[in-house]
Design a protein around this motif. Structure first.
Motif, short mmCIF file in Angstrom:
data_model
loop_
_atom_site.label_atom_id
_atom_site.label_comp_id
_atom_site.label_asym_id
_atom_site.label_seq_id
_atom_site.Cartn_x
_atom_site.Cartn_y
_atom_site.Cartn_z
N ARG A 53 43.07 -8.74 4.98
CA ARG A 53 41.94 -8.13 4.25
C ARG A 53 42.26 -8.31 2.77
O ARG A 53 43.08 -7.59 2.20
CB ARG A 53 41.78 -6.66 4.61
CG ARG A 53 40.57 -6.03 3.93
CD ARG A 53 40.30 -4.63 4.44
NE ARG A 53 39.19 -4.01 3.73
CZ ARG A 53 38.73 -2.79 3.98
NH1 ARG A 53 39.28 -2.07 4.95
NH2 ARG A 53 37.73 -2.30 3.29
N SER A 54 41.61 -9.27 2.16
CA SER A 54 41.95 -9.68 0.79
C SER A 54 41.03 -9.07 -0.27
O SER A 54 41.15 -9.38 -1.45
CB SER A 54 41.91 -11.20 0.68
OG SER A 54 40.68 -11.70 1.15
N SER A 55 40.08 -8.22 0.15
CA SER A 55 39.21 -7.55 -0.81
C SER A 55 38.83 -6.18 -0.25
O SER A 55 39.25 -5.81 0.86
CB SER A 55 37.94 -8.37 -1.07
OG SER A 55 37.09 -8.32 0.06
N LYS A 56 38.04 -5.45 -0.99
CA LYS A 56 37.60 -4.13 -0.54
C LYS A 56 36.53 -4.23 0.54
O LYS A 56 36.21 -3.24 1.20
CB LYS A 56 37.07 -3.32 -1.73
CG LYS A 56 38.13 -2.97 -2.77
CD LYS A 56 39.15 -2.00 -2.21
CE LYS A 56 40.22 -1.62 -3.24
NZ LYS A 56 39.71 -0.84 -4.37
N ALA A 57 35.96 -5.41 0.73
CA ALA A 57 34.99 -5.61 1.82
C ALA A 57 35.71 -5.41 3.15
O ALA A 57 36.89 -5.74 3.28
CB ALA A 57 34.40 -7.02 1.73
N PRO A 58 35.03 -4.87 4.16
CA PRO A 58 35.69 -4.55 5.44
C PRO A 58 36.04 -5.77 6.29
O PRO A 58 36.73 -5.64 7.31
CB PRO A 58 34.66 -3.67 6.16
CG PRO A 58 33.35 -4.05 5.56
CD PRO A 58 33.62 -4.41 4.14
N GLN A 115 43.64 -2.16 6.10
CA GLN A 115 43.50 -1.65 4.74
C GLN A 115 43.52 -2.81 3.76
O GLN A 115 44.00 -3.91 4.07
CB GLN A 115 44.65 -0.67 4.43
CG GLN A 115 44.71 0.55 5.33
CD GLN A 115 43.48 1.42 5.21
OE1 GLN A 115 43.02 1.69 4.10
NE2 GLN A 115 42.94 1.85 6.35
N TYR A 116 42.99 -2.57 2.57
CA TYR A 116 43.01 -3.61 1.54
C TYR A 116 44.44 -4.07 1.27
O TYR A 116 45.32 -3.26 1.02
CB TYR A 116 42.38 -3.06 0.26
CG TYR A 116 42.49 -3.98 -0.94
CD1 TYR A 116 42.06 -5.30 -0.88
CD2 TYR A 116 43.02 -3.51 -2.15
CE1 TYR A 116 42.17 -6.14 -1.97
CE2 TYR A 116 43.12 -4.34 -3.25
CZ TYR A 116 42.69 -5.65 -3.16
OH TYR A 116 42.80 -6.49 -4.26
N GLU A 136 38.78 -7.91 -6.13
CA GLU A 136 38.73 -6.80 -5.17
C GLU A 136 37.33 -6.56 -4.63
O GLU A 136 37.15 -6.19 -3.47
CB GLU A 136 39.25 -5.51 -5.83
CG GLU A 136 40.74 -5.52 -6.10
CD GLU A 136 41.23 -4.18 -6.62
OE1 GLU A 136 40.51 -3.18 -6.44
OE2 GLU A 136 42.33 -4.14 -7.21
N ASP A 137 36.30 -6.75 -5.48
CA ASP A 137 34.93 -6.44 -5.07
C ASP A 137 34.19 -7.66 -4.52
O ASP A 137 32.96 -7.67 -4.44
CB ASP A 137 34.15 -5.85 -6.24
CG ASP A 137 34.10 -6.80 -7.44
OD1 ASP A 137 34.81 -7.83 -7.42
OD2 ASP A 137 33.35 -6.51 -8.39
N LYS A 167 51.89 -4.80 4.36
CA LYS A 167 51.14 -4.58 3.11
C LYS A 167 51.59 -5.63 2.11
O LYS A 167 52.77 -5.72 1.78
CB LYS A 167 51.41 -3.17 2.57
CG LYS A 167 50.62 -2.84 1.30
CD LYS A 167 49.16 -2.63 1.62
CE LYS A 167 48.41 -2.02 0.41
NZ LYS A 167 48.27 -2.98 -0.72
#
Length: 324
Positions: free
Chosen positions: A242-247, A217-218, A275-276, A47
């Motif tokens: 995973r650097s954003s909330k996108a999967p 996970q984000y 994030e978005d 993380k």
């Protein structure tokens, strides 16, 4: 509404059926099982934490961050009657008013000795080279703490070797951290590991992009084991994150001589990425937008500086003439 003929509708349904069957096992794979497989066979999952404001501000004192990207656009018709323009841009977070642009061009008419296969290689080399040249000038003019290239570093090694070695050497000599951020990963490191595991009975090799979709996970990153990554032999260390909330996930490369900075750079990328968003650092997106060569720009350039008769003879296709 569009009128869709029945045959086309059936073809699309057929495509869906094929893909559903191909990825049935992948889509039904237990998430915990898959994450354990990643930890054992690909690399530890960590993380990553964003930088604090103080940590981020310290980068300004160290010289800021430079992002580098390139763009190309083509005008004309089929081979050899076209011209392609290339533009590279290096831009600093610290010296926003000092963008560094580099440019080049290619047309088979300039040197018709090349085959179409050689031409593809030349075009790739030209784009990679102007990006490297922009990065090299940024080292001399802007002295950044780190340089973020848009894409895998191995691309420059392959497509513009001599220029790449110069960039790598200068970054190492001056202590400038050099990384590549890969928006659209095309590797199959995980896919090959899954196929090697005979207990899973997986016959096809899937790409890492599809395998990792929604699995992290984000803020999580997989630090790829040295003996697993194909890039290690070429002088790079890599991770998926995973650097954003996108999967979706992105990839990141760093020089093997700077591998101790891999987690720090992962934190930097995470911090600079909204994030978005689609997972790309905002500064890369800004440079990407500014380096693009729109159709109107290339047409305006050619119409202003190339003889009209030559322009129409060689670079205006029949389709384009309909819109003149």
């Amino acid at each position: 509404m569009y009128n869709i003929n029945k045959e086309l509708e059936n073809k699309v349904k057929y495509i869906n059926e094929i893909l559903e069957n191909k990825y049935k096992g992948l889509l039904s794979m237990d998430k915990d099982f898959f994450r354990n497989f990643l930890k054992e066979n690909i690399g530890p999952i960590k993380k990553i934490e964003k930088f604090t404001k103080d940590e981020l501000n310290s980068y300004l004192e160290k010289g800021g961050i430079v992002a580098v990207d390139g763009s190309s656009n083509k005008m004309g018709g089929a081979y050899p009657h076209f011209i392609e323009i290339y533009q590279g841009l290096a831009k600093s977070t610290l010296y926003n008013a000092k963008p560094i642009y580099k440019a080049d061009f290619y047309t088979p008419l300039y040197d018709e000795r090349n085959t179409e296969e050689e031409e593809t290689s030349i075009r790739r080399e030209k784009l990679s080279t102007i990006e490297i040249e922009a990065a090299l000038e940024s080292i001399e003019e802007l002295a950044p703490y780190a340089i973020i290239m848009d894409g895998s570093l191995i691309r420059y090694d392959i497509e513009s070797y001599n220029s790449w070695i110069e960039l790598r050497t200068k970054c190492e000599e001056k202590g400038i951290i050099l990384i590549g951020v890969i928006k659209d990963i095309k590797t199959n490191v995980i896919g090959e590991a899954l196929k090697r595991d005979k207990s899973l009975e997986i016959e096809e090799i899937f790409y890492d992009r599809e395998l990792l979709y929604g699995k992290l996970q984000y803020g999580e990153a997989i630090f790829i084991y040295e003996d697993i990554s194909k890039k290690t032999k070429e002088g790079f260390y890599s991770l998926f994150m995973r650097s954003s909330k996108a999967p979706t996930v992105i990839g990141m490369d760093i020089l093997d001589s700077q591998k101790e900075y891999l987690e720090e750079m992962a934190r930097l990328v995470l911090t600079l990425t909204p994030e978005d968003s689609r997972g790309v650092p905002l500064w890369i997106d800004i440079v990407d937008a500014e380096v693009k060569i729109p159709d109107k720009m290339i047409r305006g350039l050619l119409e202003s500086y190339i003889n009209r008769e030559i322009l129409e003879m060689f670079f205006i296709s029949e389709r384009d003439k309909r819109t003149l």
